[in-house]
Every structure is written in structure tokens, then in C-alpha cells.
Design a protein around this motif. Sequence first.
Motif, PDB file in Angstrom:
ATOM      1  N   ILE A  14     -10.731  -3.041   2.235  1.00  0.00           N
ATOM      2  CA  ILE A  14      -9.561  -3.694   2.996  1.00  0.00           C
ATOM      3  C   ILE A  14     -10.155  -3.206   4.382  1.00  0.00           C
ATOM      4  CG2 ILE A  14      -7.914  -3.774   1.344  1.00  0.00           C
ATOM      5  CD1 ILE A  14      -6.772  -1.065   2.656  1.00  0.00           C
ATOM      6  N   ARG A  15     -10.908  -2.205   4.607  1.00  0.00           N
ATOM      7  CA  ARG A  15     -11.441  -1.764   6.059  1.00  0.00           C
ATOM      8  C   ARG A  15     -12.000  -3.030   6.837  1.00  0.00           C
ATOM      9  NH1 ARG A  15     -17.415   0.770   5.674  1.00  0.00           N
ATOM     10  NH2 ARG A  15     -16.558   1.907   7.404  1.00  0.00           N
ATOM     11  N   CYS A  72       5.921  -0.250   2.361  1.00  0.00           N
ATOM     12  CA  CYS A  72       6.015  -1.214   3.335  1.00  0.00           C
ATOM     13  C   CYS A  72       4.821  -2.457   3.130  1.00  0.00           C
ATOM     14  CB  CYS A  72       5.714  -0.660   4.756  1.00  0.00           C
ATOM     15  SG  CYS A  72       3.920  -0.384   5.068  1.00  0.00           S
ATOM     16  N   VAL A  73       4.667  -3.445   3.725  1.00  0.00           N
ATOM     17  CA  VAL A  73       3.552  -4.435   3.705  1.00  0.00           C
ATOM     18  C   VAL A  73       3.086  -4.711   4.966  1.00  0.00           C
ATOM     19  CG1 VAL A  73       2.700  -6.707   2.969  1.00  0.00           C
ATOM     20  CG2 VAL A  73       4.592  -5.633   1.645  1.00  0.00           C
ATOM     21  N   ILE A  74       1.677  -4.327   5.131  1.00  0.00           N
ATOM     22  CA  ILE A  74       1.068  -4.595   6.250  1.00  0.00           C
ATOM     23  C   ILE A  74       0.327  -5.963   6.328  1.00  0.00           C
ATOM     24  CG2 ILE A  74      -1.092  -3.857   7.720  1.00  0.00           C
ATOM     25  CD1 ILE A  74      -0.199  -0.905   6.990  1.00  0.00           C
ATOM     26  N   ALA A 123      -3.892 -11.918   5.633  1.00  0.00           N
ATOM     27  CA  ALA A 123      -4.028 -10.899   4.547  1.00  0.00           C
ATOM     28  C   ALA A 123      -2.654  -9.882   4.603  1.00  0.00           C
ATOM     29  CB  ALA A 123      -5.420  -9.847   4.958  1.00  0.00           C
ATOM     30  N   SER A 124      -2.278  -9.460   3.542  1.00  0.00           N
ATOM     31  CA  SER A 124      -1.147  -8.708   3.261  1.00  0.00           C
ATOM     32  C   SER A 124      -1.466  -7.577   2.288  1.00  0.00           C
ATOM     33  CB  SER A 124      -0.110  -9.601   2.608  1.00  0.00           C
ATOM     34  OG  SER A 124       0.462 -10.466   3.436  1.00  0.00           O
ATOM     35  N   PHE A 125      -1.136  -6.340   2.737  1.00  0.00           N
ATOM     36  CA  PHE A 125      -1.562  -5.149   2.042  1.00  0.00           C
ATOM     37  C   PHE A 125      -0.063  -4.425   1.533  1.00  0.00           C
ATOM     38  CE2 PHE A 125      -4.954  -5.777   5.117  1.00  0.00           C
ATOM     39  CZ  PHE A 125      -6.007  -6.303   4.275  1.00  0.00           C
ATOM     40  N   GLU A 126       0.320  -4.177   0.534  1.00  0.00           N
ATOM     41  CA  GLU A 126       1.019  -3.470  -0.227  1.00  0.00           C
ATOM     42  C   GLU A 126       0.866  -2.160  -0.006  1.00  0.00           C
ATOM     43  OE1 GLU A 126       2.817  -5.080  -3.782  1.00  0.00           O
ATOM     44  OE2 GLU A 126       2.148  -7.013  -3.533  1.00  0.00           O
ATOM     45  N   CYS A 127       2.008  -1.184   0.475  1.00  0.00           N
ATOM     46  CA  CYS A 127       1.616   0.122   0.671  1.00  0.00           C
ATOM     47  C   CYS A 127       2.719   0.895   0.145  1.00  0.00           C
ATOM     48  CB  CYS A 127       1.410   0.404   2.141  1.00  0.00           C
ATOM     49  SG  CYS A 127       0.031  -0.481   3.037  1.00  0.00           S
ATOM     50  N   VAL A 145      -2.375   1.985  -0.183  1.00  0.00           N
ATOM     51  CA  VAL A 145      -2.498   0.529  -0.198  1.00  0.00           C
ATOM     52  C   VAL A 145      -2.667   0.392  -1.632  1.00  0.00           C
ATOM     53  CG1 VAL A 145      -3.682  -1.599   0.138  1.00  0.00           C
ATOM     54  CG2 VAL A 145      -3.809   0.126   1.849  1.00  0.00           C
ATOM     55  N   VAL A 146      -1.562  -0.365  -2.451  1.00  0.00           N
ATOM     56  CA  VAL A 146      -1.675  -0.385  -3.913  1.00  0.00           C
ATOM     57  C   VAL A 146      -2.151  -1.868  -4.300  1.00  0.00           C
ATOM     58  CG1 VAL A 146      -0.162   1.535  -4.434  1.00  0.00           C
ATOM     59  CG2 VAL A 146       0.875  -0.902  -4.040  1.00  0.00           C
ATOM     60  N   LYS A 147      -2.157  -2.773  -3.302  1.00  0.00           N
ATOM     61  CA  LYS A 147      -2.462  -4.172  -3.574  1.00  0.00           C
ATOM     62  C   LYS A 147      -2.762  -4.849  -2.463  1.00  0.00           C
ATOM     63  CE  LYS A 147      -1.787  -7.898  -6.607  1.00  0.00           C
ATOM     64  NZ  LYS A 147      -2.519  -8.265  -7.771  1.00  0.00           N
TER      65      LYS A 147
END
Lengths: 186, 186
Positions: A14-15, A72-74, A123-127, A145-147
Amino acid sequence: MKKHRKSDFPLDGIRRYLEPGPVVLVTSSWENERNIMVMGWHMMLDFVPARLACYIWSGNRSHCLIRNSRECVINLPTADMVDTVVGIGNTSAADGVDKFERFGLTPRKATHVGAPLIDECVASFECKLADDSLVERLGLFVWEVVKAHVAPTPKRPRTLHYRGDGEFMVAGPHISRKRWFLQQNL
Amino acid sequence: MKKHRKSDFPLDGIRRYLEPGPVVLVTSSWENERNIMVMGWHMMLDFVPARLACYIWSGNRSHCLIRNSRECVINLPTADMVDTVVGIGNTSAADGVDKFERFGLTPRKATHVGAPLIDECVASFECKLADDSLVERLGLFVWEVVKAHVAPTPKRPRTLHYRGDGEFMVAGPHISRKRWFLQQNL
């Protein structure tokens, strides 16, 4: 705005999307309330587990939702969404506005967290909250980040990078020096 | 590489250079040793005092110099310096190399800290450690910027933004939405 169909993406990669420093849209949800905020103050912290840190001002409604839900989601917007980004930044949750409706954004159910993904983001990152020891004093949240959900194209999204004073830098050309890097430094 | 004559810059304005997420060169100094490292994991934390956070891996020699001195300088390179940035990233302090000499960089005495500024960079920010409570566990340093030096031109430096895998994104065009922002959100 175009919706992006996103696929699972490896967490240790994800970086590619966050390290260049783009403005992101953070979604949160707690009880019957949901919100979206614009965030530019974040950084990577680790690859495995995939960790990042961010600053969220305690005066933001999202701060409250996020502290309660510890999730949250980023979401990563692109340059064509600049007016939506500015609009969200100008809108206070205190006005009782649902920002998804106001700005024509499509929420999508996340896998591991209660906050929604945004279909229009690439892109969406579940945190999930990993460390809150500096939240009170510095507003600094540490996330795992879990997903990760990423659209297969564009490979290099034209992200927005805030400079302050109402000005965004848009992601420009790329330079590869892969052959010159020591393997362990890539 | 061109040297940049830099002037004092207001501390509450440094977001302009750091918030877009560029790769930076961190200089450090302790006893008779100095070093330069490449860093991409950093974020703004506050305007007044001017605070930022960064991650520094404990395996880096700079980590040790910075923990001992509790100071550093964050220097901003531009795209013309990409090969120097990659070279520094590839070079270990353990080899006994002075990176200023090896890469033709010019050190300049800082005002408030022992670590040197880099003349070839367009901006240099002198930092003192403000919080070390997450250094041991997460490698996360919180800095207060105590002095900022910025070249008057270019106004919008073509910074480098690392994507991983040997690839840099170069700062692209800008979009101003200043008139659309609520004043308090600028």
C-alpha cells in the motif's frame, strides 16, 4: 465522477499509494452516524503489519466517531475530484449534512470495519486503531491496515497533494531507478 | 548540482514544503560523526509550534546519531538530485564513507542544532526532538522545527515522491482553489 471497481490488494504494497503523500478522504461510522473528512497529515510506519500514522484534529466530528469506533477507511481521491475534496473540507458535520448525498459519493460496505468505502475513489484501506497513546496529547493515531481495495487502473493515479493556501500539487511524471537500487532498499 | 542560497522562512509556513509528501534528506551529527539518510515516512503534526513526525528504522546508523543528539535537519532535494538520493539510500554509514564527500554535497552550519544543512537542497528545517515516547516501540519521532531555511525560488520545487519499487513520482502541475476554501480551512 467515475466509480472504480476495486480488487483486493496486498497489504504490504500500500505504500505505493500512500507514501507519495496524497490528500485522502477518511470515512468513519459510529452508531447511526457516518462522516467523511479530508486528511493530508499521514505517513507509513511499517509494511508487515501494514501500519500508518495520521493526525486528526480533536475539533473534527470525525475525531469523535473514530475514537469511539477505533476504525476508519482511508480512501484515495484523484485530481478530477478536487472540487469534491474542497467541498468536503468546507462542510461541517455539525450542519447535519450527509456528505455522501451532498457530494454524490457512493458508499460501499467494507469487509472488516463499519465505516464505508467510497466507490469514486481509486483505493480504499480499511484500518483498525493500533495505538492511541498519543491521541490525547498530539492527535496522533496509529493504524493497522487490515484490508486494501485498489482499482487495477490507473496504475499511477493522478493524486492531489495539498500545499496549503488553497493550492494542490497534482502527481506528475515518474522516474524509475529500480536498476540502481540495492535490492534490500527497494 | 546547484547550491541554493536560503533565507529565513516562517515556521508556520513549512507545510508548503512537507505536506505534499516529498522524499527528504535527514542530516544528523553526534560527537565526531555525521550522516545523511533518505526518508519518505514523515507527516505534519502542528503549525504552532511547528511539529512533525517521522519514522526512522532502528537499523539505520542515523537512528543512533539522532537518538543521542535529539536533533536533526530535514533537507528537501529536488528531482535533479534523484541520482544523489538513490546513491545515498544505497550507501551505508557502516562503510565509513562520508556521504557529503562521496556525493559532492556541501554542509553548512545550522543555527540551533549540530547537524548540518545541505546547500544543494532548496529547503532545510532544523529540528529538535519533542516526543520520544513511541521511538522504542514504533520508531516514531516527534519533532519541533526550530528554524526554517528556504530558497526564495523555485516557488514550487519539483520534489521527489517515492512510490516504492525504485520509482519516484515527480511533483506535477498545481491547481488553486483558494477562492473556494472557507478562510479557516486554508
